[in-house]
Design a protein around this motif. Structure first.
Motif, mmCIF file in Angstrom:
data_model
loop_
_atom_site.group_PDB
_atom_site.id
_atom_site.type_symbol
_atom_site.label_atom_id
_atom_site.label_comp_id
_atom_site.label_asym_id
_atom_site.label_seq_id
_atom_site.Cartn_x
_atom_site.Cartn_y
_atom_site.Cartn_z
ATOM 1 N N PRO A 35 -23.819 -2.305 49.797
ATOM 2 C CA PRO A 35 -22.756 -2.542 50.769
ATOM 3 C C PRO A 35 -21.389 -2.436 50.121
ATOM 4 C CG PRO A 35 -23.795 -4.611 50.135
ATOM 5 C CD PRO A 35 -24.601 -3.508 49.515
ATOM 6 N N ALA A 36 -20.407 -2.110 50.941
ATOM 7 C CA ALA A 36 -19.049 -1.995 50.413
ATOM 8 C C ALA A 36 -18.540 -3.338 49.928
ATOM 9 C CB ALA A 36 -18.123 -1.456 51.505
ATOM 10 N N PHE A 37 -18.970 -4.404 50.575
ATOM 11 C CA PHE A 37 -18.567 -5.738 50.143
ATOM 12 C C PHE A 37 -19.805 -6.603 50.153
ATOM 13 C CE2 PHE A 37 -16.943 -10.039 50.830
ATOM 14 C CZ PHE A 37 -16.063 -10.111 49.776
ATOM 15 N N ASP A 38 -20.235 -7.044 48.993
ATOM 16 C CA ASP A 38 -21.511 -7.725 48.842
ATOM 17 C C ASP A 38 -21.383 -9.190 49.236
ATOM 18 O OD1 ASP A 38 -23.929 -8.668 48.128
ATOM 19 O OD2 ASP A 38 -23.898 -7.921 46.070
ATOM 20 N N MET A 39 -21.907 -9.545 50.415
ATOM 21 C CA MET A 39 -21.860 -10.922 50.881
ATOM 22 C C MET A 39 -23.200 -11.603 50.623
ATOM 23 S SD MET A 39 -18.846 -11.410 51.821
ATOM 24 C CE MET A 39 -19.113 -13.031 52.496
ATOM 25 N N TRP A 59 -23.301 -0.632 67.248
ATOM 26 C CA TRP A 59 -23.603 0.745 67.646
ATOM 27 C C TRP A 59 -23.392 1.734 66.508
ATOM 28 C CZ3 TRP A 59 -26.663 2.203 71.158
ATOM 29 C CH2 TRP A 59 -26.765 1.552 72.382
ATOM 30 N N THR A 60 -22.486 1.445 65.585
ATOM 31 C CA THR A 60 -22.293 2.348 64.446
ATOM 32 C C THR A 60 -23.265 2.051 63.312
ATOM 33 O OG1 THR A 60 -20.589 0.918 63.458
ATOM 34 C CG2 THR A 60 -19.846 2.652 64.977
ATOM 35 N N GLY A 61 -24.121 1.032 63.487
ATOM 36 C CA GLY A 61 -25.120 0.710 62.478
ATOM 37 C C GLY A 61 -24.619 -0.166 61.354
ATOM 38 N N ASP A 62 -23.431 -0.754 61.507
ATOM 39 C CA ASP A 62 -22.852 -1.556 60.430
ATOM 40 C C ASP A 62 -23.084 -3.054 60.598
ATOM 41 O OD1 ASP A 62 -21.258 0.460 58.753
ATOM 42 O OD2 ASP A 62 -20.613 0.926 60.792
ATOM 43 N N TYR A 63 -23.486 -3.495 61.782
ATOM 44 C CA TYR A 63 -23.608 -4.928 62.045
ATOM 45 C C TYR A 63 -24.928 -5.205 62.745
ATOM 46 C CZ TYR A 63 -22.473 -9.586 63.904
ATOM 47 O OH TYR A 63 -22.485 -10.920 64.210
ATOM 48 N N ALA A 64 -25.629 -6.246 62.286
ATOM 49 C CA ALA A 64 -26.921 -6.587 62.886
ATOM 50 C C ALA A 64 -27.010 -8.062 63.239
ATOM 51 C CB ALA A 64 -28.056 -6.213 61.931
ATOM 52 N N GLY A 65 -25.873 -8.749 63.307
ATOM 53 C CA GLY A 65 -25.878 -10.178 63.588
ATOM 54 C C GLY A 65 -25.708 -10.476 65.063
ATOM 55 N N PRO A 66 -25.529 -11.751 65.405
ATOM 56 C CA PRO A 66 -25.352 -12.144 66.806
ATOM 57 C C PRO A 66 -23.983 -11.741 67.332
ATOM 58 C CG PRO A 66 -25.087 -14.047 65.370
ATOM 59 C CD PRO A 66 -25.539 -12.918 64.492
ATOM 60 N N GLN A 126 -15.351 0.724 57.067
ATOM 61 C CA GLN A 126 -14.179 1.320 56.430
ATOM 62 C C GLN A 126 -14.580 2.168 55.230
ATOM 63 O OE1 GLN A 126 -12.174 -2.432 55.790
ATOM 64 N NE2 GLN A 126 -10.683 -2.040 57.420
ATOM 65 N N ALA A 127 -15.481 1.652 54.398
ATOM 66 C CA ALA A 127 -15.888 2.379 53.194
ATOM 67 C C ALA A 127 -16.604 3.678 53.547
ATOM 68 C CB ALA A 127 -16.786 1.495 52.332
ATOM 69 N N THR A 133 -19.716 -10.275 59.818
ATOM 70 C CA THR A 133 -18.842 -9.341 60.528
ATOM 71 C C THR A 133 -17.804 -8.747 59.587
ATOM 72 O OG1 THR A 133 -19.108 -10.721 62.499
ATOM 73 C CG2 THR A 133 -17.413 -9.032 62.570
ATOM 74 N N LEU A 134 -17.265 -9.565 58.681
ATOM 75 C CA LEU A 134 -16.303 -9.038 57.710
ATOM 76 C C LEU A 134 -16.948 -7.972 56.835
ATOM 77 C CD1 LEU A 134 -14.463 -12.298 56.587
ATOM 78 C CD2 LEU A 134 -13.627 -10.525 58.131
ATOM 79 N N ARG A 135 -18.190 -8.219 56.448
ATOM 80 C CA ARG A 135 -18.890 -7.213 55.655
ATOM 81 C C ARG A 135 -19.082 -5.932 56.461
ATOM 82 N NH1 ARG A 135 -25.266 -6.913 54.572
ATOM 83 N NH2 ARG A 135 -25.259 -4.812 53.756
ATOM 84 N N ALA A 136 -19.415 -6.069 57.752
ATOM 85 C CA ALA A 136 -19.608 -4.892 58.602
ATOM 86 C C ALA A 136 -18.318 -4.085 58.716
ATOM 87 C CB ALA A 136 -20.095 -5.324 59.980
#
Length: 526
Positions: free
Chosen positions: A321-325, A61-68, A85-86, A77-80
């Motif tokens: 991204p704040a953390f490049d996965m 909902w905050t636009g940070d995660y697009a996975g299952p 946070q960033a 999810t860790l990247r999200a």
């Protein structure tokens, strides 16, 4: 209608209070970026499933995660978490604190406020889908399902069922994922029994998801104007994840017997038309007199430049991204790269190399392989070994591991084929000793002749093994075997080149120089 969505959204608060959760996780040290596995294990073992699923939904909902919404906390999810946070001025270490959790709850509540998202059982198609009833009204049945629309026509949601029409799952994907002179395709993902397509048409954003059960194809589409983007873009991720296509039997035939089926007609028009004009699958203008444009057919361009090609130079630059996965990929045919499915799963957009955006992504979850199409000049395709590698053979793993920490240039490691089978004698994999890290996934494993003998995929979970045995395993990594790769490419009609089995072996620097220009970083971007 069902209240399941509300229960899921509340799970992040109800499963454990924010204060208690933050207190529990303060016992976990603020993990350095190199401790991804440790942090993932901590989340997955010290919190319950309902909390983890609720966390993923709120991050969507905050636009940070697009996975299952699987409840499994892994790299996406860790990247999200780190991105959230960033963006909010917090230390981007992936460790949830009480202030972060409170901020996440507040922002996700605000993102969905007024939408009144409800799980609706659609009698026309037998689907269960999320509908923002605070923004749209039920407009009633269409030829292929049901329509919901906002009063200002800024939002349209349509359920769709196609059955016993001669239309196939692959055929429908081919039509809908092909850009036209009026409709761009900015994202397309295809798995064994579902696909998604998204893009822009006539100034509107659109998203479609379809699933297949034999010849029964069911899906939904969402279309909205820029004025609704902030609310509807996160909704699309949530709706796609919660979509249940085959929960009920449809209450009515797809199309009245006396009327032609629009999807059958659509394919016929595509084959026969030669005027280059836009043609629509949905001939019915419906309520309001405006023809649906979500199913526009690709026109017979006859040398015209596709819209997507023209959009490459003007597409907005992707955010960092704040953390490049990121993962890795390599050229396998003209315009096509091969990578792992888990590298691109859940990505809204995929960037290859130096800001080249993917125009198509095809995923095979069963074999953890994916194809990425890029409308740009790439390096020379690598060749695939026609035989199995030999036990003990020297191999090189190429890729872009830990680009947020290590150098962002190509990384090469050397090892051997340790076993011709994977875990539990899995015949799809090889075990290799070449060191790999997060970001190597999807990169090529080559022999000293430069032939692809595998796709780097995974490493043994050292933490889990150490917990179980008291010993830390070393250099136990895995790659998908070349015969599995060849079968996947043939199944998807990719004209790859088989390697010369008599090619001479070379030194490590020479073998690296031979293949390095075909290997690219692959990054999910928002």
């Amino acid at each position: 209608m069902h209240g399941r969505l509300g229960g899921l959204m509340a799970a992040v608060v109800l499963a454990v209070s924010p204060v208690a959760y933050a207190r529990d996780f303060q016992a976990v040290p603020s993990a350095p970026i190199t401790s991804i596995i440790d942090l993932s294990v901590a989340y997955n073992t010290e919190t319950d499933l309902s909390f983890r699923r609720g966390l993923q939904i709120r991050l969507a909902w905050t636009g940070d995660y697009a996975g299952p919404f699987s409840g499994m906390i892994a790299a996406p999810t860790l990247r999200a978490i780190r991105d959230f946070q960033a963006r909010n001025g917090m230390h981007a270490d992936g460790v949830i604190t009480e202030p972060m959790l409170q901020k996440l709850v507040a922002m996700s509540d605000d993102a969905q406020s007024g939408l009144q998202v409800t799980m609706v059982d659609d009698r026309a198609t037998g689907e269960r889908l999320a509908v923002p009833l605070g923004s749209v009204r039920d407009m009633g049945p269409t030829e292929v399902g049901n329509l919901w629309r906002s009063d200002d026509n800024g939002v349209e949601i349509e359920s769709v069922r196609i059955a016993d029409t001669g239309q196939t799952f692959d055929g429908l994907y081919a039509v809908l994922s092909d850009a036209t002179n009026k409709r761009s395709v900015l994202g397309a993902q295809k798995a064994q029994d579902w696909f998604t397509v998204s893009g822009m048409e006539a100034g509107r954003h659109y998203f479609m998801r379809f699933s297949a059960q034999g010849a029964d194809l069911r899906g939904f589409s969402v279309s909205y104007t820029d004025a609704y983007e902030d609310k509807l873009a996160p909704f699309v991720t949530v709706a796609s994840n919660l979509f249940e296509p085959f929960v009920n039997e449809p209450s009515a035939p797809l199309v009245a017997d006396a009327r032609p089926n629009p999807f059958s007609s659509m394919l016929a028009r595509r084959r026969n038309a030669a005027d280059g004009e836009a043609r629509y699958a949905m001939a019915d203008k419906g309520r309001g007199g405006r023809a649906s444009n979500l199913f526009e057919l690709p026109s017979d361009s006859r040398g015209q430049t596709p819209v997507y090609d023209n959009m490459q130079a003007i597409a907005p630059q992707p955010g960092t991204p704040a953390f490049d996965m990121a993962g890795s990929g390599f050229v396998i045919a003209k315009g096509w790269l091969l990578t792992n499915a888990h590298v691109v799963r859940g990505c809204k957009k995929v960037e290859v190399g130096n800001k080249m955006m993917a125009s198509d992504v095809t995923i095979d979850e069963a074999h953890d392989l994916a194809l990425i199409h890029v409308a740009a000049e790439l390096g020379k395709p690598l060749t695939i070994s026609v035989g199995k590698p030999r036990l003990g053979e020297d191999v090189l793993a190429l890729g872009f591991p830990l680009r947020s920490i290590l150098a962002d240039s190509l990384n090469v490691t050397r090892g051997n084929v340790s076993s011709l089978l994977g875990l539990m004698n899995d015949p799809r994999y090889l075990q290799i000793s070449a060191p790999v890290q997060p970001g190597n996934s999807g990169g090529p494993l080559v022999d000293l002749a430069g032939r692809v003998v595998g796709v780097v995929t995974a490493k043994l979970d050292a933490v889990a093994v150490a917990d179980a045995t008291g010993d830390i395993p070393q250099s136990i990594n895995f790659a998908i075997r070349p015969d599995t790769v060849s079968t996947f490419l043939r199944d998807h009609h990719i004209a790859f080149e088989a390697a010369d089995p008599k090619a001479a072996l070379e030194s490590v620097p020479d073998a690296t120089a031979k293949v390095k220009d075909a290997v690219y970083p692959v990054v999910c971007v928002d």
